[in-house]
Every structure is written in C-alpha cells, then in structure tokens.
Motif scaffolding. Structure first.
Motif, PDB file in Angstrom:
ATOM      1  N   ALA A  31       0.819  -1.218   0.000  1.00 50.58           N
ATOM      2  CA  ALA A  31       0.000   0.000   0.000  1.00 50.58           C
ATOM      3  C   ALA A  31       0.849   1.262   0.000  1.00 50.58           C
ATOM      4  CB  ALA A  31      -0.945  -0.015   1.199  1.00 50.58           C
ATOM      5  N   ILE A  32       1.845   1.339   0.864  1.00 52.66           N
ATOM      6  CA  ILE A  32       2.603   2.594   0.963  1.00 52.66           C
ATOM      7  C   ILE A  32       3.490   2.808  -0.254  1.00 52.66           C
ATOM      8  CG2 ILE A  32       2.500   2.586   3.487  1.00 52.66           C
ATOM      9  CD1 ILE A  32       5.414   1.744   3.571  1.00 52.66           C
ATOM     10  N   ALA A  33       3.771   1.749  -1.007  1.00 56.85           N
ATOM     11  CA  ALA A  33       4.526   1.917  -2.255  1.00 56.85           C
ATOM     12  C   ALA A  33       3.763   2.790  -3.240  1.00 56.85           C
ATOM     13  CB  ALA A  33       4.828   0.561  -2.875  1.00 56.85           C
ATOM     14  N   PHE A  34       2.420   2.780  -3.167  1.00 50.91           N
ATOM     15  CA  PHE A  34       1.609   3.622  -4.047  1.00 50.91           C
ATOM     16  C   PHE A  34       1.764   5.105  -3.696  1.00 50.91           C
ATOM     17  CE2 PHE A  34      -0.195  -0.405  -5.022  1.00 50.91           C
ATOM     18  CZ  PHE A  34      -0.800  -0.287  -6.264  1.00 50.91           C
ATOM     19  N   GLU A  35       2.314   5.380  -2.535  1.00 50.94           N
ATOM     20  CA  GLU A  35       2.581   6.756  -2.124  1.00 50.94           C
ATOM     21  C   GLU A  35       4.069   7.079  -2.288  1.00 50.94           C
ATOM     22  OE1 GLU A  35       1.095  10.448  -0.843  1.00 50.94           O
ATOM     23  OE2 GLU A  35       0.089   8.646  -1.603  1.00 50.94           O
ATOM     24  N   GLY A  36       4.807   6.146  -2.910  1.00 51.79           N
ATOM     25  CA  GLY A  36       6.230   6.355  -3.130  1.00 51.79           C
ATOM     26  C   GLY A  36       7.070   6.202  -1.881  1.00 51.79           C
ATOM     27  N   ARG A  37       6.530   5.506  -0.882  1.00 51.89           N
ATOM     28  CA  ARG A  37       7.259   5.345   0.369  1.00 51.89           C
ATOM     29  C   ARG A  37       8.121   4.081   0.338  1.00 51.89           C
ATOM     30  NH1 ARG A  37       4.591   8.650   4.163  1.00 51.89           N
ATOM     31  NH2 ARG A  37       3.737  10.385   2.939  1.00 51.89           N
ATOM     32  N   PRO A  38       9.237   4.089   1.042  1.00 55.29           N
ATOM     33  CA  PRO A  38      10.087   2.894   1.108  1.00 55.29           C
ATOM     34  C   PRO A  38       9.415   1.806   1.942  1.00 55.29           C
ATOM     35  CG  PRO A  38      10.888   4.568   2.627  1.00 55.29           C
ATOM     36  CD  PRO A  38       9.792   5.224   1.828  1.00 55.29           C
ATOM     37  N   GLY A  39       9.760   0.567   1.635  1.00 54.57           N
ATOM     38  CA  GLY A  39       9.227  -0.541   2.410  1.00 54.57           C
ATOM     39  C   GLY A  39       9.775  -0.559   3.822  1.00 54.57           C
ATOM     40  N   ILE A  40       8.997  -1.111   4.731  1.00 52.49           N
ATOM     41  CA  ILE A  40       9.392  -1.222   6.132  1.00 52.49           C
ATOM     42  C   ILE A  40       9.688  -2.692   6.415  1.00 52.49           C
ATOM     43  CG2 ILE A  40       8.676  -0.858   8.528  1.00 52.49           C
ATOM     44  CD1 ILE A  40       6.674   1.219   7.492  1.00 52.49           C
ATOM     45  N   PRO A  41      10.858  -3.017   6.980  1.00 51.41           N
ATOM     46  CA  PRO A  41      11.153  -4.419   7.290  1.00 51.41           C
ATOM     47  C   PRO A  41      10.068  -5.038   8.171  1.00 51.41           C
ATOM     48  CG  PRO A  41      13.113  -3.071   7.556  1.00 51.41           C
ATOM     49  CD  PRO A  41      11.973  -2.117   7.343  1.00 51.41           C
ATOM     50  N   ALA A  42       9.758  -6.292   7.900  1.00 53.21           N
ATOM     51  CA  ALA A  42       8.688  -6.965   8.640  1.00 53.21           C
ATOM     52  C   ALA A  42       8.923  -6.922  10.144  1.00 53.21           C
ATOM     53  CB  ALA A  42       8.563  -8.411   8.160  1.00 53.21           C
ATOM     54  N   SER A  43      10.181  -7.009  10.561  1.00 52.12           N
ATOM     55  CA  SER A  43      10.479  -6.981  11.998  1.00 52.12           C
ATOM     56  C   SER A  43      10.076  -5.652  12.624  1.00 52.12           C
ATOM     57  CB  SER A  43      11.966  -7.237  12.235  1.00 52.12           C
ATOM     58  OG  SER A  43      12.761  -6.249  11.579  1.00 52.12           O
ATOM     59  N   GLN A  44      10.141  -4.566  11.840  1.00 52.77           N
ATOM     60  CA  GLN A  44       9.755  -3.253  12.359  1.00 52.77           C
ATOM     61  C   GLN A  44       8.251  -3.022  12.280  1.00 52.77           C
ATOM     62  OE1 GLN A  44      12.172  -0.084  10.674  1.00 52.77           O
ATOM     63  NE2 GLN A  44      14.000  -1.383  10.709  1.00 52.77           N
ATOM     64  N   VAL A  45       7.587  -3.728  11.386  1.00 52.29           N
ATOM     65  CA  VAL A  45       6.127  -3.604  11.282  1.00 52.29           C
ATOM     66  C   VAL A  45       5.457  -4.114  12.550  1.00 52.29           C
ATOM     67  CG1 VAL A  45       4.087  -4.470  10.043  1.00 52.29           C
ATOM     68  CG2 VAL A  45       6.076  -3.651   8.768  1.00 52.29           C
ATOM     69  N   ARG A  46       6.075  -5.050  13.230  1.00 60.34           N
ATOM     70  CA  ARG A  46       5.506  -5.581  14.480  1.00 60.34           C
ATOM     71  C   ARG A  46       5.105  -4.441  15.429  1.00 60.34           C
ATOM     72  NH1 ARG A  46       6.693 -11.054  15.854  1.00 60.34           N
ATOM     73  NH2 ARG A  46       6.488 -10.438  18.033  1.00 60.34           N
ATOM     74  N   ALA A  47       5.949  -3.402  15.503  1.00 61.39           N
ATOM     75  CA  ALA A  47       5.703  -2.303  16.434  1.00 61.39           C
ATOM     76  C   ALA A  47       4.562  -1.398  15.981  1.00 61.39           C
ATOM     77  CB  ALA A  47       6.973  -1.482  16.617  1.00 61.39           C
ATOM     78  N   LEU A  48       4.122  -1.535  14.732  1.00 65.08           N
ATOM     79  CA  LEU A  48       3.059  -0.688  14.192  1.00 65.08           C
ATOM     80  C   LEU A  48       1.682  -1.335  14.308  1.00 65.08           C
ATOM     81  CD1 LEU A  48       4.812   0.449  10.877  1.00 65.08           C
ATOM     82  CD2 LEU A  48       4.934   1.508  13.148  1.00 65.08           C
TER      83      LEU A  48
END
Length: 233
Positions: A31-48
């Motif tokens: 989803a955030i790639a459609f806004e031109g944002r860099p990917g977030i490592p899966a390990s860091q997504v846990r905190a979100l």
C-alpha cells in the motif's frame, strides 16, 4: 474433565493467537509503495500493529515521510485491504504451543472465541484458511457491531458473552491479548486479561495492566487456573 475456573476464554488475533506480522507487512508495504514510500522491514512492522489496519497504515505513513489527507488515506487503506484479503494466510501461523493449548482448553470444556479489531471478514477468512474455524464458537471483528465499538471499549467482549448465552454479570470469562487495546477492553468488561510477551505489545508487556503475563502458550492453562483461583477468593 476437571473443574476449570473459566467457561469462556477469548483471544485477540494478531500477535496473540497468530503471528501475522509477515502477511501484514507485505500488505502494508504494498500500500505505501503507491505513495512512493520505502518498504518497512517486517520486523519493524511488528511495532506498528494494533488497533486495526488503518491505524497501522497511519503509523507507517508517519514513519516513512508523514501523513496524507483523509481521502488518500482511505484509498491506501483500500489498497492494503484488497492485497491482504488475497494473501491473508501466506505466512500467518499459530504461535508455538497454540494448538496444544487450544486442545487443552477444549478438553476442559471451555468455549473459545476470537475477539479482534481486525475486520470480521478478514479474521474469518484467516481461520478458515488455517483450518482453525471449528475451534471457536464465534469470531468477532472490530466492525462487527458498527463504528466506534472496537477495543479498548468493552462492547466486543460483551458480545462474546452474549453469543455464548452467558449473563454479563458474574460471567466466568477471561481474555488473552497483547496490547493496551486488549487489557483496556477486558478491564472495562470486568474480566481478567492474560498478556502474551511474544506479541506485538504497544508497551512493555508488564506495563499493559494485565492480570498475568505468559512467555509461551504452555503456561496459559496453569496461569488461568491461578488467576481464576484468585478471582474466586
């Protein structure tokens, strides 16, 4: 079957019963790639994770360059949900010890429920794809009762009791979760909450306000017995 202090045990989904961070990370990054944002490592997504997909998306946008307008947020949310719904159980699995724990509770005559802030249709689909649906008498999502009634409000947990045909007053029910949304909802509903340390905790696990903390599902049944004994005194 031995006597057990709780007749109903409800579970949060993401970060409690199921380790879903890999599939959530894939959908979020799509989803955030459609806004031109860099990917977030899966390990860091846990905190979100916590509070539903849109809240996760908002946090991801904030950490990758800042928020977007309401209309664009809705568009990105839709993109995220469509991708996630098509890839909902690629990596998602029960946390270690989960199957034996569910077997143990069922053997004690406990009714099992899922109460999550995830959209109900997505939660149902995950358990269907994992072959776990028959273990639960109900799956309740953040949208099941309509807007504004998700955790940390107690409404979904009250619905869990209502669907079991159990009076809310004096119900022998407990809830298992991993965030302040879970402990807050349980406290508001007047039931004990067991927190799991291996989840997507939004605070240090011992600061969540839980009745007890477990580090592995092997511990859940004896901890519930201990918490139930204290509650009965």
């Amino acid at each position: 079957m031995t006597s057990f202090p709780f007749e109903i045990v409800g579970f949060d989904l993401d970060g409690t019963l199921l380790d879903s961070h890999g599939d959530l990370a894939a959908a979020l990054n799509h989803a955030i790639a459609f806004e031109g944002r860099p990917g977030i490592p899966a390990s860091q997504v846990r905190a979100l994770i916590g509070g539903g997909a849109k809240r996760m998306l908002v946090k991801a946008l904030e950490v990758t360059g800042g928020g977007v307008g309401a209309q664009r947020l809705d568009e990105l949310h839709g993109i995220l949900l469509r991708f996630y719904e098509a890839n909902v159980a690629v990596e998602t699995r029960l946390f270690p010890g989960g199957e034996a724990m569910l077997d143990g509770l069922a053997a004690r005559g406990v009714k099992l429920a899922v109460v999550t802030n995830k959209l109900e249709r997505l939660a149902v689909r995950i358990f269907d794809e994992l072959g776990l649906s028959d273990r639960f008498y109900t799956v309740i999502g953040g949208d099941t009762l309509g807007p504004g009634r998700a955790k940390p409000k107690p409404d979904l947990l009250f619905e869990m009791l209502d669907r079991a045909g159990v009076p809310r007053e004096g119900a022998r029910a407990a809830y298992v979760g991993d965030t302040t949304y879970d402990t807050g909802a349980a406290a508001a509903a007047g039931m004990p909450c067991i927190a799991v340390s291996f989840g997507f905790c939004d605070r240090p696990v011992r600061e969540l306000g839980a009745s007890a903390v477990i580090d592995h599902f092997d511990e859940l049944i004896p901890v519930l017995e201990s918490v139930g004994a204290v509650s009965a005194t």
